[in-house]
Design a protein around this motif. Structure first.
Motif, PDB file in Angstrom:
ATOM      1  N   LYS A   2      40.729  37.403  46.122  1.00 17.06           N
ATOM      2  CA  LYS A   2      40.087  37.649  44.835  1.00 17.06           C
ATOM      3  C   LYS A   2      41.154  37.552  43.755  1.00 17.06           C
ATOM      4  CE  LYS A   2      36.247  40.332  46.659  1.00 17.06           C
ATOM      5  NZ  LYS A   2      36.343  39.727  48.002  1.00 17.06           N
ATOM      6  N   ALA A   4      42.292  37.469  39.803  1.00 13.58           N
ATOM      7  CA  ALA A   4      41.905  37.986  38.488  1.00 13.58           C
ATOM      8  C   ALA A   4      42.936  37.588  37.444  1.00 13.58           C
ATOM      9  CB  ALA A   4      41.777  39.512  38.541  1.00 13.58           C
ATOM     10  N   PRO A  71      38.132  35.731  34.419  1.00 13.61           N
ATOM     11  CA  PRO A  71      39.021  35.152  35.435  1.00 13.61           C
ATOM     12  C   PRO A  71      39.298  33.672  35.211  1.00 13.61           C
ATOM     13  CG  PRO A  71      36.832  35.545  36.339  1.00 13.61           C
ATOM     14  CD  PRO A  71      36.851  36.180  34.981  1.00 13.61           C
ATOM     15  N   THR A 168      32.142  33.248  41.005  1.00 14.31           N
ATOM     16  CA  THR A 168      32.259  34.420  40.148  1.00 14.31           C
ATOM     17  C   THR A 168      30.872  34.824  39.672  1.00 14.31           C
ATOM     18  OG1 THR A 168      33.576  35.348  38.320  1.00 14.31           O
ATOM     19  CG2 THR A 168      32.598  33.179  37.943  1.00 14.31           C
ATOM     20  N   TRP A 200      36.378  38.732  38.926  1.00 17.11           N
ATOM     21  CA  TRP A 200      37.448  37.886  39.449  1.00 17.11           C
ATOM     22  C   TRP A 200      36.814  36.627  40.012  1.00 17.11           C
ATOM     23  CZ3 TRP A 200      37.489  43.183  41.120  1.00 17.11           C
ATOM     24  CH2 TRP A 200      36.522  43.472  42.086  1.00 17.11           C
TER      25      TRP A 200
END
Ligand code: MN
Length: 291
Positions: A2, A4, A71, A168, A200
């Motif tokens: 994940k 970010a 993100p 996302t 994210w």
């Protein structure tokens, strides 16, 4: 994984409510700018290991200690599927919100895609800002966002998944038309902050079946949308095939795949929560625009 973007466009790897700053794994020229994720996606094959190493070495910080940015702050193109769930088409057909003269049997399969302004992107801790346009109503649409990872030009649906970087949560905020006002769809959906994304990007290896994900949206704790991407008329693979037959898709492009049924109005003071299985969730405030 994940991934970010947080604070001053630093790159983070998220796990268990914590973020690890992996910005040092990147070329300094790109870190830290709003284009940091585009850079990473374009070089993912060569960068993944360095990012994983940096994540192991980095100190975990609680997500509550950082400011999450979108993100993908600057998608190169922002494509969107209209009318991609049958039950959503049914609810729209019974409303004054469909363009005049559009037969209700038209779906995403016939209509293809439209574009939203990339400037409508905002992050999960920003706010949706509704403009003061008297008499108009604004709707939430919960959607799976597909992030393109490799240049796709004329790809077959059987090969489409290789061109997807990740996924996302995306809210396609929309000013509805009415009998007096019939603005183009791209304008009604392109007000600043009308495309919250986040929290994210979940990489594609963690989402083996994007065409079978539960997707939900609440307004002030009231469940408004409760669907599955299995209900999409045109699935992720075919969306990529069809769009890439028109124009090349590039790393860092974003595709909003359409909304299940249950869309409805949002007003200043509301809190909107979106959740997608395996992908993530966030809650965003709605307020009146102050300019
Ligand atoms: Mn939509």
């Amino acid at each position: 994984m994940k991934l970010a973007v947080f604070d001053d466009y630093r790159l983070g790897v998220v796990e268990d409510g914590h973020v690890r700053d992996v910005s040092d794994a990147l070329d300094r020229h790109w870190c830290c700018t709003p284009y940091v994720m585009n850079w990473l996606i374009e070089r993912w094959d060569d960068s993944r290991e360095a990012v994983e190493r940096a994540a192991v070495a980095a100190e975990p910080r609680p997500l509550s200690d950082v400011r999450l940015r979108p993100p993908l702050p600057r998608p190169r193109q922002l494509l969107a599927a209209p009318l991609n769930y049958h039950q959503h088409i049914v609810e729209m057909t019974d409303s004054p919100h469909l363009p005049r003269g559009v037969p209700p049997e038209l779906t995403s399969r016939e209509l293809g895609f439209f574009l939203k302004a990339t400037g409508s992107i905002c992050g999960p801790v920003d706010a949706v800002e509704l403009p003061r346009w008297p008499g108009r109503i604004f709707h939430h649409e919960s959607e799976l966002g597909v992030v393109i990872g490799r240049t796709a030009r004329g790809v077959d649906r059987s090969d489409a998944r290789r061109h997807v970087f990740g996924y996302t949560c995306l809210i396609d905020v929309t000013m509805r038309m009415n009998t007096e006002h019939q603005e183009e769809r791209p304008m009604r959906k392109s007000f600043e902050t009308f495309t919250p994304i986040g929290p994210w990007i979940t990489t594609a290896d963690e989402v083996p079946e994007p065409n079978r994900l539960d997707i939900r949206l609440w307004v002030n704790d009231g469940l408004r949308q409760d669907g599955s991407t299995a209900q999409m008329i045109v699935g992720v693979d075919e969306l990529v095939e069809r769009a890439s037959s028109v124009v090349a898709l590039h790393p860092g492009d974003l595709y909003a795949t359409g909304s299940p049924a249950g869309v409805g109005p949002i007003v200043p003071g509301d809190k909107v929560r979106i959740w997608i299985e395996r992908v993530g969730e966030f809650t965003i405030a709605v307020r009146e625009r102050d300019w």
